[in-house]
Motif scaffolding. Sequence first.
Motif, short mmCIF file in Angstrom:
data_model
loop_
_atom_site.label_atom_id
_atom_site.label_comp_id
_atom_site.label_asym_id
_atom_site.label_seq_id
_atom_site.Cartn_x
_atom_site.Cartn_y
_atom_site.Cartn_z
N LEU A 76 0.84 -1.19 0.00
CA LEU A 76 0.00 0.00 0.00
C LEU A 76 0.88 1.25 0.00
CD1 LEU A 76 -2.56 -1.12 2.73
CD2 LEU A 76 -2.96 -1.03 0.27
N ILE A 77 0.33 2.35 -0.46
CA ILE A 77 0.99 3.64 -0.31
C ILE A 77 0.50 4.22 1.00
CG2 ILE A 77 1.26 5.96 -1.26
CD1 ILE A 77 0.89 4.79 -4.03
N TYR A 78 1.34 4.14 2.01
CA TYR A 78 0.94 4.47 3.38
C TYR A 78 1.37 5.90 3.71
CZ TYR A 78 0.03 3.80 8.35
OH TYR A 78 -0.47 3.90 9.63
N PHE A 79 0.40 6.81 3.65
CA PHE A 79 0.64 8.22 3.95
C PHE A 79 -0.09 8.61 5.23
CE2 PHE A 79 1.94 10.38 -0.31
CZ PHE A 79 2.96 9.46 -0.46
N CYS A 80 -0.02 7.75 6.24
CA CYS A 80 -0.77 7.98 7.47
C CYS A 80 0.13 7.92 8.71
CB CYS A 80 -1.90 6.96 7.60
SG CYS A 80 -3.32 7.54 8.55
N GLY A 81 1.42 8.21 8.52
CA GLY A 81 2.32 8.24 9.66
C GLY A 81 1.99 9.33 10.66
N ASN A 82 1.20 10.32 10.26
CA ASN A 82 0.74 11.34 11.19
C ASN A 82 -0.26 10.79 12.21
OD1 ASN A 82 -0.92 11.17 8.72
ND2 ASN A 82 -2.25 12.60 9.81
N ARG A 137 5.46 23.96 7.99
CA ARG A 137 4.78 22.67 7.87
C ARG A 137 5.79 21.54 8.08
NH1 ARG A 137 4.05 23.31 1.43
NH2 ARG A 137 5.83 22.08 0.71
N GLY A 138 5.25 20.36 8.41
CA GLY A 138 6.07 19.17 8.54
C GLY A 138 5.76 18.21 7.41
N CYS A 139 5.61 16.92 7.76
CA CYS A 139 5.36 15.89 6.75
C CYS A 139 3.95 15.96 6.17
CB CYS A 139 5.56 14.50 7.35
SG CYS A 139 7.23 14.14 7.91
N GLN A 140 3.04 16.55 6.89
CA GLN A 140 1.61 16.45 6.56
C GLN A 140 1.14 17.58 5.67
OE1 GLN A 140 -0.94 16.14 10.06
NE2 GLN A 140 -2.45 17.47 9.09
N LEU A 141 0.35 17.21 4.65
CA LEU A 141 -0.44 18.18 3.90
C LEU A 141 -1.92 17.88 4.16
CD1 LEU A 141 1.23 18.57 0.38
CD2 LEU A 141 1.52 19.98 2.42
N SER A 142 -2.65 18.90 4.54
CA SER A 142 -4.08 18.77 4.76
C SER A 142 -4.81 19.34 3.56
CB SER A 142 -4.50 19.51 6.04
OG SER A 142 -3.89 18.91 7.16
N LEU A 143 -5.66 18.52 2.97
CA LEU A 143 -6.33 18.89 1.73
C LEU A 143 -7.81 19.11 1.98
CD1 LEU A 143 -4.74 16.07 -0.50
CD2 LEU A 143 -3.72 18.26 0.19
N ARG A 144 -8.28 20.29 1.70
CA ARG A 144 -9.72 20.55 1.76
C ARG A 144 -10.31 20.18 0.41
NH1 ARG A 144 -12.71 25.06 0.13
NH2 ARG A 144 -14.82 25.02 0.96
N ARG A 175 -6.03 14.16 5.18
CA ARG A 175 -4.66 14.40 5.61
C ARG A 175 -3.75 13.33 5.00
NH1 ARG A 175 -4.45 14.77 12.02
NH2 ARG A 175 -5.14 12.62 11.74
N LEU A 176 -2.68 13.78 4.36
CA LEU A 176 -1.70 12.89 3.76
C LEU A 176 -0.32 13.26 4.29
CD1 LEU A 176 -2.87 12.89 0.03
CD2 LEU A 176 -3.34 11.14 1.76
N ALA A 177 0.43 12.26 4.73
CA ALA A 177 1.73 12.53 5.32
C ALA A 177 2.79 11.59 4.75
CB ALA A 177 1.67 12.38 6.84
N PRO A 178 3.48 12.00 3.69
CA PRO A 178 4.62 11.22 3.22
C PRO A 178 5.79 11.33 4.19
CG PRO A 178 4.42 13.24 1.94
CD PRO A 178 3.24 13.19 2.86
N VAL A 179 6.14 10.23 4.81
CA VAL A 179 7.14 10.21 5.88
C VAL A 179 8.51 9.88 5.31
CG1 VAL A 179 7.82 9.07 8.02
CG2 VAL A 179 5.41 9.57 7.60
N PRO A 180 9.53 10.68 5.58
CA PRO A 180 10.83 10.48 4.93
C PRO A 180 11.53 9.19 5.28
CG PRO A 180 10.93 12.24 6.57
CD PRO A 180 9.49 11.91 6.39
N LEU A 181 11.21 8.56 6.39
CA LEU A 181 11.87 7.31 6.73
C LEU A 181 11.46 6.16 5.82
CD1 LEU A 181 11.93 7.19 10.64
CD2 LEU A 181 13.91 7.10 9.13
N TYR A 182 10.20 6.18 5.34
CA TYR A 182 9.76 4.99 4.59
C TYR A 182 8.92 5.29 3.35
CZ TYR A 182 5.92 5.69 7.99
OH TYR A 182 4.92 6.22 8.80
N ASN A 183 8.63 6.54 3.07
CA ASN A 183 7.89 6.84 1.84
C ASN A 183 8.83 7.31 0.74
OD1 ASN A 183 5.19 7.90 3.85
ND2 ASN A 183 5.07 6.22 2.39
N THR A 184 8.38 7.15 -0.51
CA THR A 184 9.22 7.46 -1.67
C THR A 184 8.60 8.56 -2.52
OG1 THR A 184 8.16 5.87 -3.16
CG2 THR A 184 9.91 5.02 -1.72
#
Length: 415
Positions: free
Chosen positions: A34-40, A355-362, A390-399
Amino acid sequence: MENSLEFAQQLDRTDPLQSFRKRFYIPERNGKPLIYFCGNSLGLQPQTARLALDQELVIWQQHGVEGWFEGENPWLSIHQRCKKPLAQIAGANPSEVCPMNNLTVNLHLLLTSFYQPTPNRSRILTIGGDFPSDQYALESHIRNRGLNPDETLLEVFPRPNEHTWRTEDILTAIEQHQNSLALVLMSGLHYYTGQVFDMAAIAQKAHEIGVPVGFDLAHAVGNVPLKLHDWGVDFAFWCSYKYLNSGPGGVSGVFIHEKHHGSNLPRLAGWWGYDEARRFEMTKGFVPMPGADGWQLSTPPVLAMAVHEAALAITAEAGMEELRRKSELLTGFLADGLQETATVEIITPPNTAERGCQLSLRIKTGGKTVFNHLTGQGIIGDWREPDCIRLAPVPLYNTFEEVWRVGQAFADFTS
């Protein structure tokens, strides 16, 4: 940046953190990652977590209660093994941090010490719409001191038709209410919008009027660089199951600036915060451990601490500077990929310093339908009412390739 698969793959090939992805288990569906963008919300499981747990289970199996004292790493000092990496991540001295309890428990403990209202100065300044658990804790401490939360809690909101806060509005509110404030307490990074607050400036302004300042760093720790000691922050607290990847319900942590270590601040005491050299004398009269350790209450949860220690080692090894550099690239690439999607408004600040890893999309129309489409495409983010993904691409494990594919999923759905 160039919005193409080839460009994304090139960024991945030159990424100095690319090897860290292999240290985590990536969730799968039907045999596909899966594309896991939920590290937040919940970070992924480090592959070292199971080994760390097994080691402590073997000690329990073979030593029983003597595991507290025997072996190369006795349980009695397990919290000490986390202090150096925690201090590195938090921008603190080791004596100023301690892993313990859960986030809201620690908030209550710290409010007991740092919220000391007087007849003239009793108000707490915070931001409106902060995480509900913090609001409930503040309300309860205000009521327990015989005060009315509606009169005592001062909330600063964004300006009309704006989603995020302006630093000058927070600083102005502190100055305007300086004669009635007893405490400034707020998130360092807002859970809903993903905005990082200027903690250094807020701490400086609070101290100018003689008021202690504390931060909830649940969404900030392991996400953005922190310099809690240098900023002069009085106290902070966090959870470890988001960007620190220490498992669901993982152990929390606290920061207490060294300037308070020799003070007579009131506290709720427990035996694990008692002077370790005399702890087993079982005598009356609380004698605290030096530093943040003196705020501990109970026996540490060894199994959770073992996972925490293993996870912290990964973040410390990667280093917050490298993690931050990649995080800015990831969110910038994601924002670029979404800029032509008419139904999406990014409410997280465009300035990477905010901002950090997270982008919040309305999502302007059909938000839940869009979210369900993403989930069906194997993209895991999270939904917040009434219209936010909310989508959070985390630098430790997302590409970067994952980021590009998320942008394509939005484009395909809206085209």
